[in-house]
Design an enzyme around this catalytic site. Structure first.
Site, PDB file in Angstrom:
ATOM      1  N   SER A  19      80.978  58.499  64.987  1.00  0.00           N
ATOM      2  CA  SER A  19      79.823  57.815  65.568  1.00  0.00           C
ATOM      3  C   SER A  19      80.215  56.374  65.818  1.00  0.00           C
ATOM      4  CB  SER A  19      78.638  57.858  64.592  1.00  0.00           C
ATOM      5  OG  SER A  19      77.599  56.996  65.007  1.00  0.00           O
ATOM      6  N   TYR A  77      75.578  56.803  56.000  1.00  0.00           N
ATOM      7  CA  TYR A  77      75.983  57.403  57.274  1.00  0.00           C
ATOM      8  C   TYR A  77      77.121  56.600  57.900  1.00  0.00           C
ATOM      9  CZ  TYR A  77      75.625  59.257  62.037  1.00  0.00           C
ATOM     10  OH  TYR A  77      75.899  59.829  63.246  1.00  0.00           O
TER      11      TYR A  77
END
Length: 265
Positions: free
Chosen positions: A152, A168
């Site tokens: 990401s 995350y």
């Protein structure tokens, strides 16, 4: 010297088999479509059988050979079962897409340790276990394989203060390091390992944050002025999975409308 293949031949995945985790919706299902449309057989996996059944039916309606196995890749026993059953049913795995993922929103000073463990177990440990098992059983013996890890742009740096996703972000930074290291170790086995770093797409995982911050505001951060759509991961997925990208390994590429370029600048 062999005759160079044309572009269509380089991107052709006919005869290949792909395992896509987190493949029942969103980015995983989009990537499964890309691989299937290029000729690959698809094995989908996620936690929920009902979602998988619907996703497989969608792929089959598009004339893609698709099956599914329900498994929770945050659990080692499920991950190993997924690998074993996929190999038993499909014979081999040429392309592994590690996409299953989780997030958790909380300020770092209040972030529960059990939530940290949940995110890291799925987003990093699960990638390692599945990659290791698939490679040992199918890719290393044949000296061929493609592993695509979904990272990401959250793994490329910090967040604005309103985005409190430390577990995350940390997990996605780890995925990039994992990708680079694995590519170096397994290159001599003919295995290419690369990572995709999506920006903001209108997925179920991101929907709450997009709603909180505002779609228009988030789109405005991107030079292209929009969020990712249902086609935007197809090209990079096919490049990494096919012989068109056979000399690319250990790389991570952002697909984010230019957001990371703004941050880097």
């Amino acid at each position: 010297m062999t005759t160079p293949r044309n572009v269509k031949q380089l991107f052709d995945l006919t005869g290949k088999t792909a395992l896509v985790t987190g493949g029942s919706r969103g980015l995983g299902l989009q990537m499964a479509h890309a691989l299937g449309e290029a000729g690959a057989r698809i094995m989908l996996s996620s936690r929920k059988a009902d979602d998988l059944e619907q996703a497989a039916a969608e792929l089959q309606a598009a004339n893609i050979d698709a099956r599914w196995i329900a498994a929770d890749c945050s659990k080692e026993e499920d991950t190993r079962r997924l690998a074993d059953e996929t190999l038993e049913r499909m014979g081999q795995v040429d392309i592994l897409v590690n996409n299953a993922g989780a997030s958790w929103g909380a300020p770092a000073e209040e972030h529960p340790v059990q939530a940290w463990d949940k995110v890291l177990n799925l987003n990093v440990r699960g990638y390692f276990i599945l990659s290791q098992q698939i490679a040992r059983a199918s890719m290393i013996p044949r000296k061929s394989g493609r592993i695509i890890n979904i990272a990401s742009i959250a793994g490329l740096g910090g967040n604005p203060r309103e985005m409190k996703t430390i577990a995350y972000n940390t997990s996605k930074s780890a995925v990039i390091g994992f990708t680079q290291t694995l590519a170096c170790e397994w290159g001599h086995y003919g295995i290419n390992v690369n990572a995709i770093c999506p920006g903001f797409f209108m997925t179920k995982m991101a929907a709450g944050l997009i709603q909180q911050l505002g779609e228009d505001k988030m789109a405005a951060h991107a030079p292209l002025g929009r969020l990712g759509d249902t086609e935007d991961l197809k090209g990079i997925t096919l490049l990494f999975a096919s012989d068109a990208g056979k000399h690319i390994t250990g790389q991570h590429i952002a697909v984010d409308g230019g957001v990371s370029a703004v941050v880097a600048g």
